[in-house]
Design a protein around this motif. Sequence first.
Motif, PDB file in Angstrom:
ATOM      1  N   LEU A 205       0.822  -1.206   0.000  1.00 13.76           N
ATOM      2  CA  LEU A 205       0.000   0.000   0.000  1.00 13.76           C
ATOM      3  C   LEU A 205       0.861   1.263   0.000  1.00 13.76           C
ATOM      4  O   LEU A 205       0.568   2.225  -0.707  1.00 13.76           O
ATOM      5  N   VAL A 206       1.910   1.257   0.799  1.00 13.70           N
ATOM      6  CA  VAL A 206       2.821   2.416   0.823  1.00 13.70           C
ATOM      7  C   VAL A 206       3.391   2.663  -0.575  1.00 13.70           C
ATOM      8  O   VAL A 206       3.464   3.812  -1.045  1.00 13.70           O
ATOM      9  N   ALA A 207       3.765   1.586  -1.246  1.00 13.22           N
ATOM     10  CA  ALA A 207       4.356   1.717  -2.585  1.00 13.22           C
ATOM     11  C   ALA A 207       3.335   2.171  -3.615  1.00 13.22           C
ATOM     12  O   ALA A 207       3.674   2.886  -4.569  1.00 13.22           O
ATOM     13  N   GLY A 208       2.072   1.774  -3.438  1.00 13.11           N
ATOM     14  CA  GLY A 208       1.072   2.033  -4.467  1.00 13.11           C
ATOM     15  C   GLY A 208       0.226   3.267  -4.273  1.00 13.11           C
ATOM     16  O   GLY A 208      -0.386   3.747  -5.227  1.00 13.11           O
ATOM     17  N   VAL A 209       0.177   3.801  -3.059  1.00 15.54           N
ATOM     18  CA  VAL A 209      -0.644   4.977  -2.777  1.00 15.54           C
ATOM     19  C   VAL A 209       0.187   6.237  -2.988  1.00 15.54           C
ATOM     20  O   VAL A 209       1.260   6.389  -2.397  1.00 15.54           O
ATOM     21  N   GLU A 210      -0.314   7.145  -3.804  1.00 15.11           N
ATOM     22  CA  GLU A 210       0.409   8.387  -4.094  1.00 15.11           C
ATOM     23  C   GLU A 210       0.064   9.465  -3.068  1.00 15.11           C
ATOM     24  O   GLU A 210      -0.346  10.579  -3.416  1.00 15.11           O
ATOM     25  N   GLY A 211       0.223   9.121  -1.812  1.00 13.08           N
ATOM     26  CA  GLY A 211      -0.072  10.049  -0.734  1.00 13.08           C
ATOM     27  C   GLY A 211       0.238   9.386   0.590  1.00 13.08           C
ATOM     28  O   GLY A 211       0.582   8.202   0.636  1.00 13.08           O
ATOM     29  N   PRO A 212       0.112  10.123   1.701  1.00 12.07           N
ATOM     30  CA  PRO A 212       0.406   9.549   3.019  1.00 12.07           C
ATOM     31  C   PRO A 212      -0.547   8.408   3.350  1.00 12.07           C
ATOM     32  O   PRO A 212      -1.755   8.518   3.138  1.00 12.07           O
ATOM     33  N   LEU A 213      -0.001   7.317   3.890  1.00  8.91           N
ATOM     34  CA  LEU A 213      -0.812   6.168   4.273  1.00  8.91           C
ATOM     35  C   LEU A 213      -1.003   6.144   5.779  1.00  8.91           C
ATOM     36  O   LEU A 213      -0.049   6.258   6.550  1.00  8.91           O
ATOM     37  N   ASN A 214      -2.253   5.955   6.199  1.00 15.60           N
ATOM     38  CA  ASN A 214      -2.650   5.856   7.597  1.00 15.60           C
ATOM     39  C   ASN A 214      -3.099   4.417   7.866  1.00 15.60           C
ATOM     40  O   ASN A 214      -3.869   3.856   7.095  1.00 15.60           O
ATOM     41  N   VAL A 215      -2.593   3.821   8.947  1.00 14.28           N
ATOM     42  CA  VAL A 215      -3.049   2.489   9.340  1.00 14.28           C
ATOM     43  C   VAL A 215      -3.619   2.543  10.753  1.00 14.28           C
ATOM     44  O   VAL A 215      -3.303   3.449  11.536  1.00 14.28           O
ATOM     45  N   LEU A 216      -4.454   1.559  11.055  1.00  6.56           N
ATOM     46  CA  LEU A 216      -5.103   1.453  12.354  1.00  6.56           C
ATOM     47  C   LEU A 216      -4.401   0.389  13.183  1.00  6.56           C
ATOM     48  O   LEU A 216      -4.193  -0.730  12.703  1.00  6.56           O
ATOM     49  N   VAL A 217      -4.068   0.722  14.423  1.00  7.39           N
ATOM     50  CA  VAL A 217      -3.337  -0.230  15.265  1.00  7.39           C
ATOM     51  C   VAL A 217      -4.106  -0.550  16.535  1.00  7.39           C
ATOM     52  O   VAL A 217      -5.035   0.154  16.930  1.00  7.39           O
ATOM     53  N   GLY A 218      -3.671  -1.632  17.140  1.00  8.44           N
ATOM     54  CA  GLY A 218      -4.237  -2.104  18.396  1.00  8.44           C
ATOM     55  C   GLY A 218      -3.440  -3.311  18.837  1.00  8.44           C
ATOM     56  O   GLY A 218      -2.403  -3.633  18.232  1.00  8.44           O
ATOM     57  N   PRO A 219      -3.887  -4.007  19.852  1.00 10.03           N
ATOM     58  CA  PRO A 219      -3.157  -5.187  20.319  1.00 10.03           C
ATOM     59  C   PRO A 219      -2.884  -6.172  19.187  1.00 10.03           C
ATOM     60  O   PRO A 219      -3.774  -6.496  18.406  1.00 10.03           O
ATOM     61  N   GLY A 220      -1.626  -6.598  19.073  1.00 11.53           N
ATOM     62  CA  GLY A 220      -1.234  -7.544  18.043  1.00 11.53           C
ATOM     63  C   GLY A 220      -0.703  -6.920  16.776  1.00 11.53           C
ATOM     64  O   GLY A 220      -0.123  -7.619  15.928  1.00 11.53           O
ATOM     65  N   ALA A 221      -0.870  -5.620  16.604  1.00  7.81           N
ATOM     66  CA  ALA A 221      -0.366  -4.945  15.407  1.00  7.81           C
ATOM     67  C   ALA A 221       1.133  -4.699  15.533  1.00  7.81           C
ATOM     68  O   ALA A 221       1.679  -4.668  16.637  1.00  7.81           O
ATOM     69  N   PRO A 222       1.833  -4.511  14.414  1.00  6.20           N
ATOM     70  CA  PRO A 222       3.250  -4.153  14.482  1.00  6.20           C
ATOM     71  C   PRO A 222       3.451  -2.861  15.270  1.00  6.20           C
ATOM     72  O   PRO A 222       2.535  -2.031  15.356  1.00  6.20           O
ATOM     73  N   SER A 223       4.625  -2.694  15.819  1.00  2.00           N
ATOM     74  CA  SER A 223       4.919  -1.499  16.610  1.00  2.00           C
ATOM     75  C   SER A 223       4.998  -0.263  15.723  1.00  2.00           C
ATOM     76  O   SER A 223       5.109  -0.355  14.493  1.00  2.00           O
ATOM     77  N   VAL A 224       4.968   0.888  16.358  1.00  2.00           N
ATOM     78  CA  VAL A 224       5.120   2.147  15.630  1.00  2.00           C
ATOM     79  C   VAL A 224       6.434   2.149  14.845  1.00  2.00           C
ATOM     80  O   VAL A 224       6.479   2.557  13.678  1.00  2.00           O
ATOM     81  N   ALA A 225       7.508   1.680  15.469  1.00  7.40           N
ATOM     82  CA  ALA A 225       8.805   1.654  14.788  1.00  7.40           C
ATOM     83  C   ALA A 225       8.774   0.756  13.555  1.00  7.40           C
ATOM     84  O   ALA A 225       9.335   1.100  12.506  1.00  7.40           O
ATOM     85  N   GLU A 226       8.112  -0.389  13.676  1.00  9.75           N
ATOM     86  CA  GLU A 226       8.031  -1.305  12.535  1.00  9.75           C
ATOM     87  C   GLU A 226       7.211  -0.704  11.402  1.00  9.75           C
ATOM     88  O   GLU A 226       7.580  -0.813  10.225  1.00  9.75           O
TER      89      GLU A 226
END
Length: 282
Positions: A205-226
């Motif tokens: 998605l980062v590679a294909g979206v021509e703009g800033p990408l926002n993701v939703l996080v919660g328990p079990g999601a990759p860390s902010v650093a990742e």
Amino acid sequence: MTNQKPTHETALAFHALHIPGRPLVLPNAWDTVSARLVEEAGAAAVATTSAGLAWDLGTADGDRLDRDRALGAVARVAAAVRVPVSADIESGYAKDAAGVGDTIRAVLAAGAVGVNIEDALYDGEGAGDGGPLRPVAEQAERIAAARAAADAAGVPLFINARIDTVLSGAGGVEETLERAAAFLAAGADGIFVPGAVDPGTVKSLVAGVEGPLNVLVGPGAPSVAELAALGVARISTGSSIAQAAHAVVRRAARELLSAGTYDSLTGGLDYAELNTLLGGAR
């Protein structure tokens, strides 16, 4: 009160926080005290969660809240903090594109400089369209109306187009990218894809979206650093903090009413600290 009518400069400052690899991290708030706590924790901006806000107002999430009540809450949040505020306005609190434009004018009057607008359909609103999402052309029209309303007001509102393909199971990366391209062309500034936390999917998605990408996080999601290493520009918690807060209420109530004990209340914030936070001059 702190934030007043949003300025061109405040809106541009909010835009500038969306940096791929150095993401804007948003612990979403739903009322005045949660917004103040998020700001006090060091957040560069405050974003509302539509679910948390709806629950606070005694309504279920999913386009069931009316515009005036929703944006009244947004106005209270914006008035409570010094940092920029972004409002989650579900699908725009309107049946058609013209109504979305009206909502955006109300958003700006409430003091917000960003919005999330989602493409999900609720309660059979799009019966006959063959899926749980608005048709691309219809959603693009709604985004274009939002863009036009903000531009007419002279505020470069950050429009974050939420795409629910992954969350609803209605499509994968290819369908998401098709929608993202159409929504960006219509005037969106960023793309929000809840449910996309798998590193491979996020990278695509980062590679294909021509703009800033926002993701939703919660328990079990990759860390902010990742997620930052993958090129994500914005990270949201959505309703998860509100859910955790409400879980404390239920645990404490059940413990008190059943066992007659109070262990669930351990670790609560200090009364004086909260009183000072809410009562101090702003």
